[in-house]
Design a protein around this motif. Structure first.
Motif, PDB file in Angstrom:
ATOM      1  N   LYS A   4      36.785 -82.913   2.275  1.00 44.87           N
ATOM      2  CA  LYS A   4      37.595 -83.796   3.121  1.00 44.87           C
ATOM      3  C   LYS A   4      38.392 -82.931   4.098  1.00 44.87           C
ATOM      4  CE  LYS A   4      36.965 -87.886   1.158  1.00 44.87           C
ATOM      5  NZ  LYS A   4      35.849 -88.593   1.716  1.00 44.87           N
ATOM      6  N   GLU A   7      44.933 -82.301   6.025  1.00 43.75           N
ATOM      7  CA  GLU A   7      45.951 -82.824   6.943  1.00 43.75           C
ATOM      8  C   GLU A   7      46.415 -81.709   7.883  1.00 43.75           C
ATOM      9  OE1 GLU A   7      45.960 -86.497   6.447  1.00 43.75           O
ATOM     10  OE2 GLU A   7      48.010 -86.013   7.019  1.00 43.75           O
ATOM     11  N   SER A  11      46.519 -84.609  12.736  1.00 39.01           N
ATOM     12  CA  SER A  11      45.475 -85.345  12.015  1.00 39.01           C
ATOM     13  C   SER A  11      45.284 -86.786  12.493  1.00 39.01           C
ATOM     14  CB  SER A  11      45.695 -85.292  10.505  1.00 39.01           C
ATOM     15  OG  SER A  11      46.920 -85.856  10.207  1.00 39.01           O
ATOM     16  N   SER A  12      46.361 -87.437  12.988  1.00 36.11           N
ATOM     17  CA  SER A  12      46.133 -88.818  13.436  1.00 36.11           C
ATOM     18  C   SER A  12      45.345 -88.833  14.745  1.00 36.11           C
ATOM     19  CB  SER A  12      47.463 -89.568  13.578  1.00 36.11           C
ATOM     20  OG  SER A  12      48.243 -88.931  14.535  1.00 36.11           O
ATOM     21  N   ALA A  15      41.729 -88.175  13.813  1.00 33.44           N
ATOM     22  CA  ALA A  15      41.098 -89.382  13.259  1.00 33.44           C
ATOM     23  C   ALA A  15      40.795 -90.386  14.368  1.00 33.44           C
ATOM     24  CB  ALA A  15      42.009 -90.005  12.208  1.00 33.44           C
ATOM     25  N   LYS A  19      37.061 -91.749  15.429  1.00 32.71           N
ATOM     26  CA  LYS A  19      36.760 -93.177  15.450  1.00 32.71           C
ATOM     27  C   LYS A  19      36.138 -93.598  16.787  1.00 32.71           C
ATOM     28  CE  LYS A  19      39.191 -97.291  13.988  1.00 32.71           C
ATOM     29  NZ  LYS A  19      40.448 -97.901  13.730  1.00 32.71           N
ATOM     30  N   LEU A  52      34.635 -85.235  10.287  1.00 31.05           N
ATOM     31  CA  LEU A  52      35.040 -86.615   9.946  1.00 31.05           C
ATOM     32  C   LEU A  52      33.937 -87.600  10.311  1.00 31.05           C
ATOM     33  CD1 LEU A  52      38.771 -87.228  10.989  1.00 31.05           C
ATOM     34  CD2 LEU A  52      37.753 -87.361   8.699  1.00 31.05           C
ATOM     35  N   GLN A  56      31.796 -90.045   7.760  1.00 32.76           N
ATOM     36  CA  GLN A  56      31.616 -91.486   7.922  1.00 32.76           C
ATOM     37  C   GLN A  56      30.136 -91.857   7.923  1.00 32.76           C
ATOM     38  OE1 GLN A  56      34.174 -93.854   7.990  1.00 32.76           O
ATOM     39  NE2 GLN A  56      32.346 -95.097   7.620  1.00 32.76           N
TER      40      GLN A  56
END
Ligand SMILES: O=C(O)C/C=C/C(=O)C(=O)O
Length: 271
Positions: A4, A7, A11-12, A15, A19, A52, A56
């Motif tokens: 994984k 952090e 990190s946000s 992410a 996405k 990431l 997914q």
């Protein structure tokens, strides 16, 4: 299995970019360069985004079957204005059969380009640091000609290193030729490739264009992945990088390629 992503202060943002890249991939659309919107993104951040996205895709049922190395030759570095090698992940959904006709709409290819490469299939695990080109040849079951179809989820291919790394090194799909050759049967640095597009000469290159020797590029990746704790696994496919500049692909195009001593490979495109 990939760990994984840890952090980080970013990190946000990481992410969020993962996405939007996944959404662009699934819808066949493009997004503005990440580097223009998040100037603080580092190459390390970009690899976190790439991992990431892979996580997914694996959660959604895709299987990791290998890795690709990109921007290994001067011709591609100058063309993309990206001046260092990078890597991405190959999953089973990107792998097509030699000679297949690929539907651009079905497979969400948006601005594809064809690359002629040498693929390696590993017979042993291999993990850096300290991996040499000789170690790579020892760990290789066979090599074969390969078309990698790169594609970019970034508008008009306006990429820098951060954008393309985050976007899985601009990987699209790939096909591998049916002739599989033991890696020491010919000198891969001297292997001469010729590409034809719709029956016309479209490019040529030597194995040595890829970091002096394609196995050298694979060793670079083994050592780079070693820093992330990621091994090469027995059975994995490694695409070692384009021997010649990328060629724009459109619906109706047929690409064929011959690498002297290694055989041939082909791919075509439809709507
Ligand atoms: O790796 C990239 O970022 C862009 C793609 C390049 C290649 O696949 C290559 O040079 O072979």
């Amino acid at each position: 299995m990939i760990d994984k992503v840890a952090e980080t202060p970013n990190s946000s943002v990481i992410a969020m970019h993962a996405k939007e890249l996944l959404l662009a991939l699934s819808k066949g659309t493009t997004i503005a360069p990440l580097s223009e919107r998040t100037a603080s993104l580092t190459i390390d951040d970009a690899y976190k985004i790439s991992r990431l996205c892979l996580q997914q895709r694996e959660d959604d049922g895709e299987r990791l079957i290998g890795k690709k190395i990109g921007v290994t030759s001067l011709a591609v570095q100058q063309m993309l204005n990206v001046h260092q090698p990078d890597f991405g992940f190959l999953t089973n959904s990107m792998h097509f059969n030699n000679g297949d006709c690929i539907s651009l709409s079905k497979h969400k290819l948006i601005q594809p380009k064809a690359e002629g490469e040498i693929a390696f299939c590993l017979k042993n695990d291999l993990q850096g640091p300290g991996v040499t080109a000789e170690d790579v040849l020892d760990a290789t079951l066979w090599v074969a000609p390969c078309f990698e179809i790169v594609d970019s989820r970034i508008e008009d291919w306006r990429i820098n290193i951060v954008d393309t790394v985050a976007d899985n090194a601009s990987c699209g799909v790939f096909v591998i030729g049916e002739t599989h050759t033991p890696p020491r049967e010919i000198d891969l640095a001297l292997a001469q490739m010729q590409i034809q597009k719709n029956g016309q000469f479209a490019g040529s290159g030597l194995g040595s264009a890829v970091q002096g020797h394609p196995a050298q590029a694979v060793a670079w990746l083994a050592n780079t992945l070693g820093e992330y704790g990621i091994p090469f696994k027995k059975g994995e496919l490694i695409l070692s990088g384009a021997l010649a500049p990328l060629i724009v692909a459109k619906s109706g195009d047929l690409f064929t390629m011959e690498i002297e001593g290694l055989g041939s490979c082909s791919i075509s495109f439809c709507d």
